[in-house]
Design a protein around this motif. Structure first.
Motif, short mmCIF file in Angstrom:
data_model
loop_
_atom_site.label_atom_id
_atom_site.label_comp_id
_atom_site.label_asym_id
_atom_site.label_seq_id
_atom_site.Cartn_x
_atom_site.Cartn_y
_atom_site.Cartn_z
N GLN A 1 0.83 -1.21 0.00
CA GLN A 1 0.00 0.00 0.00
C GLN A 1 0.86 1.25 0.00
O GLN A 1 0.62 2.19 -0.75
N LEU A 2 1.89 1.24 0.89
CA LEU A 2 2.78 2.40 0.98
C LEU A 2 3.50 2.63 -0.34
O LEU A 2 3.55 3.75 -0.86
N GLY A 3 4.01 1.53 -0.92
CA GLY A 3 4.72 1.63 -2.20
C GLY A 3 3.83 2.20 -3.29
O GLY A 3 4.23 3.12 -4.02
N ASN A 4 2.59 1.69 -3.36
CA ASN A 4 1.66 2.21 -4.37
C ASN A 4 1.39 3.69 -4.17
O ASN A 4 1.34 4.47 -5.12
N TYR A 5 1.21 4.06 -2.89
CA TYR A 5 0.89 5.45 -2.59
C TYR A 5 2.02 6.37 -3.05
O TYR A 5 1.80 7.37 -3.73
N ILE A 6 3.25 5.96 -2.69
CA ILE A 6 4.41 6.80 -3.05
C ILE A 6 4.55 6.88 -4.57
O ILE A 6 4.77 7.96 -5.13
N LYS A 7 4.37 5.72 -5.23
CA LYS A 7 4.52 5.69 -6.68
C LYS A 7 3.50 6.64 -7.32
O LYS A 7 3.83 7.48 -8.16
N ASN A 8 2.22 6.49 -6.91
CA ASN A 8 1.17 7.32 -7.49
C ASN A 8 1.39 8.81 -7.20
O ASN A 8 1.15 9.66 -8.05
N LEU A 9 1.85 9.09 -5.97
CA LEU A 9 2.03 10.49 -5.60
C LEU A 9 3.17 11.13 -6.37
O LEU A 9 3.02 12.19 -6.97
N PHE A 10 4.33 10.46 -6.39
CA PHE A 10 5.51 11.09 -6.97
C PHE A 10 5.49 11.08 -8.50
O PHE A 10 6.03 11.97 -9.13
N PHE A 11 4.84 10.06 -9.10
CA PHE A 11 4.89 10.00 -10.56
C PHE A 11 3.61 10.52 -11.22
O PHE A 11 3.64 10.99 -12.33
N HIS A 12 2.49 10.42 -10.51
CA HIS A 12 1.23 10.86 -11.13
C HIS A 12 0.56 11.99 -10.35
O HIS A 12 -0.55 12.38 -10.68
#
Lengths: 324, 288
Positions: free
Chosen positions: A64-75
């Motif tokens: 969940q944390l990884g997805n959140y960071i990915k979505n936040l920083f890249f999208h």
């Protein structure tokens, strides 16, 4: 100089990453099952499962944390609000103008009042004016902002009926009370900093020189004293931006301004933790960016700071040629 | 001879500071006010004219009078008694929160200063912590832990902890390199003795000043959270939660709004003056 700015800009990434991890973890360990809280006790297991599926809550913490960071920083995507189902980023961005308006009005008020009274206080040290100004400033710092807000409502909207007690769209005078409420404490802090910074400068030799060569008093105060006293003042203004944003959260709730702060408190009370996470991360980012801008601003105000960067560069070049 | 030595030792930093503080009339007044408030808080059951939870539905919204100096609230409870009992909770929350902050932050700061290896890790962690405005941090922590007095103390304490870490680190670093530390080492004092007898007492002064100012800030943050419906919720008479109830009646009945706020302001004002006074007393060089 540019190298320094880029370095600072890059340094923001780990800081913000850390902020996301800390707040995400805090929200993750919150007691209670999110689906049950959002859908109510009467929700069927199927609807809860669908909710968890939709928001990705079935995944383990680290995913969940990884997805959140990915979505936040890249999208630049903060997920969806549990409460409204709308993207959190949209919810925040539609409310951002109100918060920025409030914060900048209050900051302008605080800087004007704080700097002017601070200069007067320092120039007339130990006079009646100085004592009153320092006393009032400490008063402003000690006054709970939400109480000040309530007092202002009591005096100017309930008793005197001069201005509305809540912010109404298109009615400019409804912003007066929130601005004063938010600006007072910061004005007090800026005043105290301006005074002590000015007092440091006033005793310097070059001030005596300036007077000795017959400069006008106002030029001495503004050009020789104030300009040299600016650095700590700017620092404090930058640092205070954080507490200004925190104060805005409060102010928006008292005067029901539809800003990020009101959104944040509503989200906390309704346990919409994805929105809480988004709002906190957004405000922290805003504060970090402002502090960075302030740091970069220094070199424009104070040529000494710019020259230290240049000095380093030249020194290195010299060393380089000496070695070569 | 031993007596004389003892006398000289008591003429230390703290004795000097106390002597200077005593001359500062504002700070001494503030100290007296704080001691009085603490006394009132401790003796609340004897000082308060009524029970803080005694409803009297025949006497709601009474304006200040002889029987009720601060009036009564929407349930006929005596506001003065509620403010007095509230001082117990607010002062306790403020002090314990700062206690947590000093303990955690002070230790981390001192460790940072003594051990350069972990210094970078700890201080970068503090940078991250400080990027979040402390009130928002406290909100996030209360959201995670849930409401309640104990959780409020933890939230307010942890959110202000990085300041103490920074101050402690900076002051230990300055003290560490001073000549008297080297002197103590050269006459054979052990490392432990140097740290406890020489470095910590001298590094502690800035932390004390910050803690004094910090109790005021902690009371204010706690009241802010309670005011927003997080932290301590009615009917517990914490000052912030009193104001949060009073807010609902601000149009009709002012005493519920005025008096709890006045109490917060009195305490924070006194602590600010006392903190400023302590700073001047502990470091006369700083004073203009």
């Amino acid at each position: 100089m540019i190298k320094y700015a880029v370095k600072r800009l890059l340094w923001m990434i780990p800081i913000l990453l850390g902020v996301v991890i800390i707040v995400f973890t805090l929200m993750y360990v919150t007691p209670g099952d999110t689906a049950t809280i959002m859908l109510g006790d009467s929700a069927t297991p199927e609807s809860k499962a669908a909710f968890n599926e939709e928001y990705g809550l079935n995944e383990p913490y680290i995913v969940q944390l990884g997805n959140y960071i990915k979505n936040l920083f890249f999208h630049l995507d903060m997920g969806k609000s549990y409460r409204t189902g709308q993207p959190v980023m949209d919810e925040i961005l539609t409310r951002l103008p109100n918060t920025l308006k409030l914060a900048s009005l209050a900051m302008v008020l605080a800087v004007i009042i704080g700097v002017v009274t601070g200069i007067i206080s320092a120039v007339k040290q130990y006079t009646l004016a100085d004592n009153i100004a320092t006393g009032v400033a400490l008063f402003g710092v000690s006054m709970p902002p939400f109480w000040l807000g309530l007092l202002l409502i009591l005096a100017f909207s309930v008793k005197l009926d001069m201005v509305p007690s809540v912010v109404v769209k298109g009615q400019w005078n409804s912003w007066i009370l929130p601005t004063i409420t938010l600006g007072t404490a910061v004005a007090g802090i800026i005043m105290r900093m301006t005074r002590s910074s000015m007092l440091d400068v006033i005793r310097q030799d070059y001030i005596r020189t300036a007077r000795a060569k017959g400069q006008k008093e106002i030029t001495v105060i503004l050009k020789h004293e104030f300009r040299n006293a600016l650095i700590p003042i700017i620092t404090v203004i930058g640092v205070q931006f954080g507490s200004l944003m925190a104060g805005a959260v409060l102010c928006e709730n008292i005067f029901s301004i539809n800003g990020i702060g009101k959104f944040l408190v509503e989200s906390i009370n309704k346990k919409d933790f994805n929105s809480v996470l988004g709002a906190v991360v957004f405000i922290a980012t805003l504060c970090t960016v402002i502090n960075l801008l302030v740091d970069i601003l220094y070199s424009f105000i104070d040529p000494r700071i710019k020259s230290t960067y240049k000095g380093k560069k030249q020194k290195k070049q010299k060393e380089g040629t000496a070695n070569g | 001879m031993a007596e004389k030595l003892k006398k000289e030792r008591s003429n230390s930093l703290w004795a000097e500071a106390w002597r200077r503080l005593r001359k500062n009339r504002m700070a001494m007044t503030a100290l007296a006010v704080m001691l009085l408030l603490i006394l009132v808080a401790l003796l609340a059951p004897w000082v308060a004219p009524y029970d803080y939870d005694a409803n009297d539905l025949n006497n709601t919204f009474v304006y200040p009078c002889l029987a009720h100096p601060f009036g009564t609230d929407n349930l006929g409870r005596d506001i003065l008694s509620r403010v007095i009992y509230g001082s117990r909770i607010s002062l306790q929350v403020g002090m314990i929160a700062v206690g947590i902050a000093v303990l955690v932050g002070g230790t981390l700061g001192a460790v940072s200063a003594f051990y350069p290896k972990v210094d970078n890790i700890i201080m970068r962690f503090m940078d991250i912590f400080m990027a979040i405005p402390s009130l928002l941090m406290a909100m996030a922590i209360t959201a995670a832990l849930g409401n309640g007095t104990r959780n409020l103390m933890i939230a307010v304490g942890l959110s202000s902890m990085p300041q103490y870490a920074r101050i402690m680190r900076a002051s230990v670093l300055t003290v560490k390199d001073q000549e008297f530390v080297e002197a103590a080492g050269s006459i054979g004092a052990s490392n432990g003795r140097i740290i406890i007898r020489h470095i910590l007492p001298n590094a502690f002064a800035p932390l004390l000043v910050q803690a004094t100012l910090g109790v005021g800030n902690a009371i204010m943050s706690a009241a802010t959270l309670s005011f927003l419906g997080m932290g301590i919720t009615p009917p517990t008479p914490e000052w912030g939660s009193l104001l949060s109830t009073g807010r609902n009646f601000v149009r009709e009945f002012w005493p519920m709004t005025i008096f709890p706020g006045l109490a917060i302001m009195l305490v924070v004002y006194a602590l600010n003056i006392l903190g400023d006074g302590l700073r001047d007393a502990l470091d006369p060089k700083l004073k203009n």
